[in-house]
Design a protein around this motif. Structure first.
Motif, PDB file in Angstrom:
ATOM      1  N   VAL A  44       0.845  -1.192   0.000  1.00 37.24           N
ATOM      2  CA  VAL A  44       0.000   0.000   0.000  1.00 37.24           C
ATOM      3  C   VAL A  44       0.887   1.250   0.000  1.00 37.24           C
ATOM      4  O   VAL A  44       1.858   1.325   0.756  1.00 37.24           O
ATOM      5  CB  VAL A  44      -0.918   0.016   1.251  1.00 37.24           C
ATOM      6  CG1 VAL A  44      -1.827   1.245   1.238  1.00 37.24           C
ATOM      7  CG2 VAL A  44      -1.726  -1.257   1.328  1.00 37.24           C
ATOM      8  N   ASP A  45       0.531   2.190  -0.863  1.00 34.31           N
ATOM      9  CA  ASP A  45       1.306   3.431  -0.930  1.00 34.31           C
ATOM     10  C   ASP A  45       0.871   4.356   0.210  1.00 34.31           C
ATOM     11  O   ASP A  45      -0.273   4.813   0.238  1.00 34.31           O
ATOM     12  CB  ASP A  45       1.063   4.100  -2.291  1.00 34.31           C
ATOM     13  CG  ASP A  45       1.879   5.383  -2.424  1.00 34.31           C
ATOM     14  OD1 ASP A  45       2.712   5.655  -1.520  1.00 34.31           O
ATOM     15  OD2 ASP A  45       1.681   6.105  -3.406  1.00 34.31           O
ATOM     16  N   VAL A  46       1.778   4.596   1.175  1.00 36.38           N
ATOM     17  CA  VAL A  46       1.431   5.469   2.310  1.00 36.38           C
ATOM     18  C   VAL A  46       2.253   6.753   2.279  1.00 36.38           C
ATOM     19  O   VAL A  46       2.411   7.442   3.267  1.00 36.38           O
ATOM     20  CB  VAL A  46       1.631   4.752   3.676  1.00 36.38           C
ATOM     21  CG1 VAL A  46       0.603   3.662   3.858  1.00 36.38           C
ATOM     22  CG2 VAL A  46       3.039   4.200   3.794  1.00 36.38           C
ATOM     23  N   GLU A  47       2.780   7.075   1.125  1.00 36.38           N
ATOM     24  CA  GLU A  47       3.563   8.290   0.931  1.00 36.38           C
ATOM     25  C   GLU A  47       2.786   9.508   1.470  1.00 36.38           C
ATOM     26  O   GLU A  47       1.647   9.758   1.065  1.00 36.38           O
ATOM     27  CB  GLU A  47       3.857   8.453  -0.564  1.00 36.38           C
ATOM     28  CG  GLU A  47       4.797   9.597  -0.909  1.00 36.38           C
ATOM     29  CD  GLU A  47       6.226   9.337  -0.421  1.00 36.38           C
ATOM     30  OE1 GLU A  47       6.631   8.162  -0.423  1.00 36.38           O
ATOM     31  OE2 GLU A  47       6.897  10.316  -0.025  1.00 36.38           O
ATOM     32  N   GLY A  48       3.393  10.242   2.406  1.00 34.75           N
ATOM     33  CA  GLY A  48       2.761  11.459   2.911  1.00 34.75           C
ATOM     34  C   GLY A  48       1.632  11.231   3.894  1.00 34.75           C
ATOM     35  O   GLY A  48       0.974  12.171   4.318  1.00 34.75           O
ATOM     36  N   VAL A  49       1.386   9.990   4.309  1.00 34.86           N
ATOM     37  CA  VAL A  49       0.317   9.730   5.271  1.00 34.86           C
ATOM     38  C   VAL A  49       0.929   9.599   6.671  1.00 34.86           C
ATOM     39  O   VAL A  49       1.851   8.814   6.865  1.00 34.86           O
ATOM     40  CB  VAL A  49      -0.453   8.432   4.928  1.00 34.86           C
ATOM     41  CG1 VAL A  49      -1.564   8.184   5.953  1.00 34.86           C
ATOM     42  CG2 VAL A  49      -1.016   8.507   3.525  1.00 34.86           C
ATOM     43  N   GLU A  50       0.430  10.381   7.616  1.00 27.81           N
ATOM     44  CA  GLU A  50       0.911  10.286   9.003  1.00 27.81           C
ATOM     45  C   GLU A  50       0.572   8.919   9.570  1.00 27.81           C
ATOM     46  O   GLU A  50      -0.563   8.455   9.400  1.00 27.81           O
ATOM     47  CB  GLU A  50       0.201  11.347   9.863  1.00 27.81           C
ATOM     48  CG  GLU A  50       0.773  12.739   9.726  1.00 27.81           C
ATOM     49  CD  GLU A  50       2.035  12.923  10.542  1.00 27.81           C
ATOM     50  OE1 GLU A  50       1.992  12.680  11.761  1.00 27.81           O
ATOM     51  OE2 GLU A  50       3.073  13.294   9.949  1.00 27.81           O
ATOM     52  N   PRO A  51       1.501   8.265  10.263  1.00 34.09           N
ATOM     53  CA  PRO A  51       1.151   6.980  10.874  1.00 34.09           C
ATOM     54  C   PRO A  51       0.045   7.187  11.906  1.00 34.09           C
ATOM     55  O   PRO A  51       0.074   8.146  12.665  1.00 34.09           O
ATOM     56  CB  PRO A  51       2.446   6.544  11.583  1.00 34.09           C
ATOM     57  CG  PRO A  51       3.516   7.402  11.025  1.00 34.09           C
ATOM     58  CD  PRO A  51       2.882   8.658  10.537  1.00 34.09           C
ATOM     59  N   MET A  52      -0.948   6.297  11.893  1.00 37.91           N
ATOM     60  CA  MET A  52      -2.033   6.418  12.861  1.00 37.91           C
ATOM     61  C   MET A  52      -1.632   5.659  14.130  1.00 37.91           C
ATOM     62  O   MET A  52      -1.308   4.490  14.075  1.00 37.91           O
ATOM     63  CB  MET A  52      -3.328   5.843  12.294  1.00 37.91           C
ATOM     64  CG  MET A  52      -4.520   6.137  13.186  1.00 37.91           C
ATOM     65  SD  MET A  52      -6.065   5.490  12.534  1.00 37.91           S
ATOM     66  CE  MET A  52      -5.932   3.767  12.990  1.00 37.91           C
ATOM     67  N   THR A  53      -1.644   6.358  15.243  1.00 38.13           N
ATOM     68  CA  THR A  53      -1.205   5.710  16.473  1.00 38.13           C
ATOM     69  C   THR A  53      -2.365   5.425  17.403  1.00 38.13           C
ATOM     70  O   THR A  53      -2.203   4.774  18.417  1.00 38.13           O
ATOM     71  CB  THR A  53      -0.183   6.595  17.216  1.00 38.13           C
ATOM     72  OG1 THR A  53      -0.736   7.897  17.358  1.00 38.13           O
ATOM     73  CG2 THR A  53       1.110   6.673  16.455  1.00 38.13           C
ATOM     74  N   SER A  54      -3.517   5.960  17.086  1.00 37.34           N
ATOM     75  CA  SER A  54      -4.663   5.749  17.956  1.00 37.34           C
ATOM     76  C   SER A  54      -5.930   5.866  17.123  1.00 37.34           C
ATOM     77  O   SER A  54      -5.985   6.655  16.174  1.00 37.34           O
ATOM     78  CB  SER A  54      -4.655   6.808  19.058  1.00 37.34           C
ATOM     79  OG  SER A  54      -5.855   6.749  19.784  1.00 37.34           O
ATOM     80  N   VAL A  55      -6.939   5.081  17.491  1.00 39.59           N
ATOM     81  CA  VAL A  55      -8.175   5.082  16.713  1.00 39.59           C
ATOM     82  C   VAL A  55      -8.909   6.408  16.899  1.00 39.59           C
ATOM     83  O   VAL A  55      -9.418   6.992  15.955  1.00 39.59           O
ATOM     84  CB  VAL A  55      -9.076   3.898  17.123  1.00 39.59           C
ATOM     85  CG1 VAL A  55     -10.375   3.901  16.320  1.00 39.59           C
ATOM     86  CG2 VAL A  55      -8.329   2.592  16.932  1.00 39.59           C
TER      87      VAL A  55
END
Lengths: 95, 503
Positions: A44-55
């Motif tokens: 999956v291309d996650v370029e520029g997406v902030e990692p999600m650390t919490s729902v």
């Protein structure tokens, strides 16, 4: 990446989990399935997406610097296989 | 602030059988945050408590317990970072470092491998000879301390105390900028001094509140400069890490011993293995920690129990605005404002309480005179009785009073020392003591002259000799001082003696 039986045995040893030799092939296979799934996620291309650390968006909860706990030596030692004079007693470990 | 430009210290050189070798040292200093409670639990951090009494279920890693971070510890890490002129990372995160050991009930240490709270900073390390080096700090991260294993209480068992488990440590990681055992010790002294000024760590090495892991490698002269120019570690030798030392003396010994071991290996045609070693001060050798080697696969991963740590710039700015004056600045100010020598300023700023004492004493007085009295008389006297400055029986006001009496020529320097002893042991107001006990300096030339005339009359032979050899005038000065109980003004006596003998 592929996990062979000896890597599986090493991971088990580091985690201090006993695995019989005849169970190792199945364990290695399981690891490989998990890694395969991760590989799939990696596509999956996650370029520029902030990692999600919490729902739900929230901040790390903090507490003030006060002593609110402790003084429960008997409870802390209650499950110890061996405890003496207020200490956990374990087989000798010396460097 | 003064422009502090220093010459660099020379790297330590050890001669092997074939070559001269230089040392390259990097340090990981573990400093315990002076907090009341632990990093992730509400248990006390107090030293010396009953075993396993400062333990919350979080620390004992009971199932289902969750860590909640201590805000004060975050603040102290930021303060320490600011004190080392370091970058503060507004976003940091906690990782699990997994290993198995009896004093680590979780089976992992919560640390900050990938995203530490503090980035690059620096420490100016001064050596006694006037040279100094700027040691670069790579990072500071927060982590949990482990428990304590005691091996000598039973022949077959080790005893484990979890009171330390989970206490907040700051791990301060330096670049390999340290070039010898003395520099390594000076680096720790300076770090400790800065943290004591900041109040973030008490620096008590004996209790283990400040410990160091030391990375040592050797290289041929010239190689280190190549490393500095390129930052390529390939120019340096393979390093070994000596673990967990809490004595300045042992740290210096261990570095030297380890360097000599590596030199012997390399000159013998061998190769240094990168490994973790322990220093044994009884045998004077380092040895491999084999058990650690096997478990070195830490399998770090982000701690799923803890959200990333986000702090706000405004909060950091607020901490920065309230930092105390730090050692370098204070020392420069003491030199500039009080006219102190570099050495005296260093001595007086070594401890923040001593610096405050000096400032209170010197305020509105002769700074150099105050420095002499604080360093030579007060420190010396306190040391005799193992007192520290905070328990000094003489207050800055009292010592200042003594200095005022000297400056006003009311008492002589010699009487001042007697007066100091009285104030130290009995207390009281110096001016009143001088008045009550007749310690005032005799400036009345009539009285001095009378005493001198008597001495001259009683010692005609000495008078004749002194006329030939003017140096003997000192003998008469001494006799007059003796006759007046040390209270005669030395200046007046000198003048009168010169006058009388010259007649």
């Amino acid at each position: 990446m592929s996990i062979d039986q000896s890597t599986a045995a090493k991971v088990a040893k580091l985690a201090r989990i006993k695995v019989e030799d005849d169970a190792l092939p199945a364990l290695a296979e399981e690891f490989n399935n998990i890694l395969g799934f991760i590989e799939q996620l990696n596509e999956v291309d996650v370029e520029g997406v902030e990692p999600m650390t919490s729902v739900t968006p929230q901040r790390l909860k903090r507490r003030v610097d006060e002593v609110t706990d402790g003084n429960q030596q008997p409870k802390v030692l209650k499950n110890a296989p061996d405890a003496r004079e207020g200490f956990f007693a374990v087989p000798k470990v010396v460097e | 602030m003064l422009d502090l430009t220093y010459e660099l210290p020379k790297p330590k050189v050890i001669s092997g059988a074939k070559h001269d070798w230089e040392l390259v040292i990097g340090m990981e200093v573990h400093a315990q945050v002076s907090s009341n409670s632990k990093l992730f639990s509400g248990a006390s951090t107090k030293f010396g408590a009953e075993p396993n009494s400062n333990v919350a279920f979080v620390d004992a890693a009971m199932p289902g317990m969750l860590p909640v971070i201590n805000e004060y510890c975050i603040e102290q890490a930021v303060r320490t970072g600011l004190g080392l002129k370091a970058d503060i990372n507004l976003n940091s995160a906690f990782d699990r470092k997994n290993y198995f050991y009896p004093d680590l009930p979780q089976g992992y240490q919560i640390s900050q491998l990938y995203h530490p709270i503090v980035g690059e900073g620096e420490v100016l390390v001064e050596l006694g000879d006037g040279t100094a080096r700027n040691v670069r700090v790579e990072r500071i991260h927060m982590e949990q301390d482990a428990g304590k294993s005691i091996h000598d209480m039973d022949p077959n068992m080790s005893f484990v105390d979890l009171n330390r488990t989970g206490v907040c440590l700051m791990e301060i990681v330096s670049q390999p900028d340290i070039r010898g055992p003395e520099e390594a010790a000076a680096y720790i002294v300076k770090l400790r001094q800065i943290m004591q000024y900041l109040g973030t760590c008490d620096g008590n090495m004996q209790n283990g509140n400040l410990r160091a892991d030391v990375n040592v490698s050797i290289c041929l002269p010239g190689q280190y400069e190549k490393y500095q120019a390129t930052q390529d570690f390939g120019h340096l030798g393979t390093r070994c890490e000596i673990k967990n030392m809490n004595s300045m003396r042992f740290i210096q010994q261990a570095i030297e011993v380890e360097a000599r071991r590596q030199i012997a290996i390399v000159e013998g045609g061998g190769k240094v293995d990168q490994e973790t070693r322990l220093y044994d001060p009884d045998k004077g050798e380092t040895r491999s920690m084999r058990s650690k080697e096997e478990a070195h696969d830490y399998r770090y991963f982000p701690d799923p129990d803890l959200l990333p740590l986000e702090i706000e710039q405004a909060w950091v700015d607020d901490i920065a605005a309230n930092l105390p004056e730090l050692p370098d600045a204070k020392k420069a100010r003491f030199v500039a404002d009080f006219g102190l020598s570099d050495y005296d300023a260093s001595v007086l700023t070594a401890e923040v309480d001593a610096a405050a004492y000096f400032e209170a004493t010197a305020k509105g007085r002769n700074g150099k005179l105050a420095a002499n009295w604080v360093i030579n008389e007060l420190f010396g006297r306190l040391k005799q009785e193992d007192h520290d400055i905070t328990s000094s029986p003489v207050t800055p006001e009292q010592l200042g009073g003594i200095i005022d009496l000297i400056s006003a020529d009311t008492i002589s320097g010699k009487i001042a020392k007697d007066l100091f002893e009285i104030v130290y042991t009995e207390g009281g107001d110096p001016a009143e003591i001088v008045e009550a006990r007749g310690m005032k300096q005799v400036t009345d030339t009539g009285a001095i002259e009378a005493a001198l005339d008597e001495i001259i009359a009683a010692n005609p032979a000495q008078v004749e000799k002194a006329k030939v050899n003017p140096k003997l005038a000192g003998w008469f000065v001494g006799q007059v001082m003796k006759a007046t109980g040390g209270k005669a003004n030395p200046k007046a006596v000198n003048q009168l003696v010169a006058q009388k003998l010259g007649e």
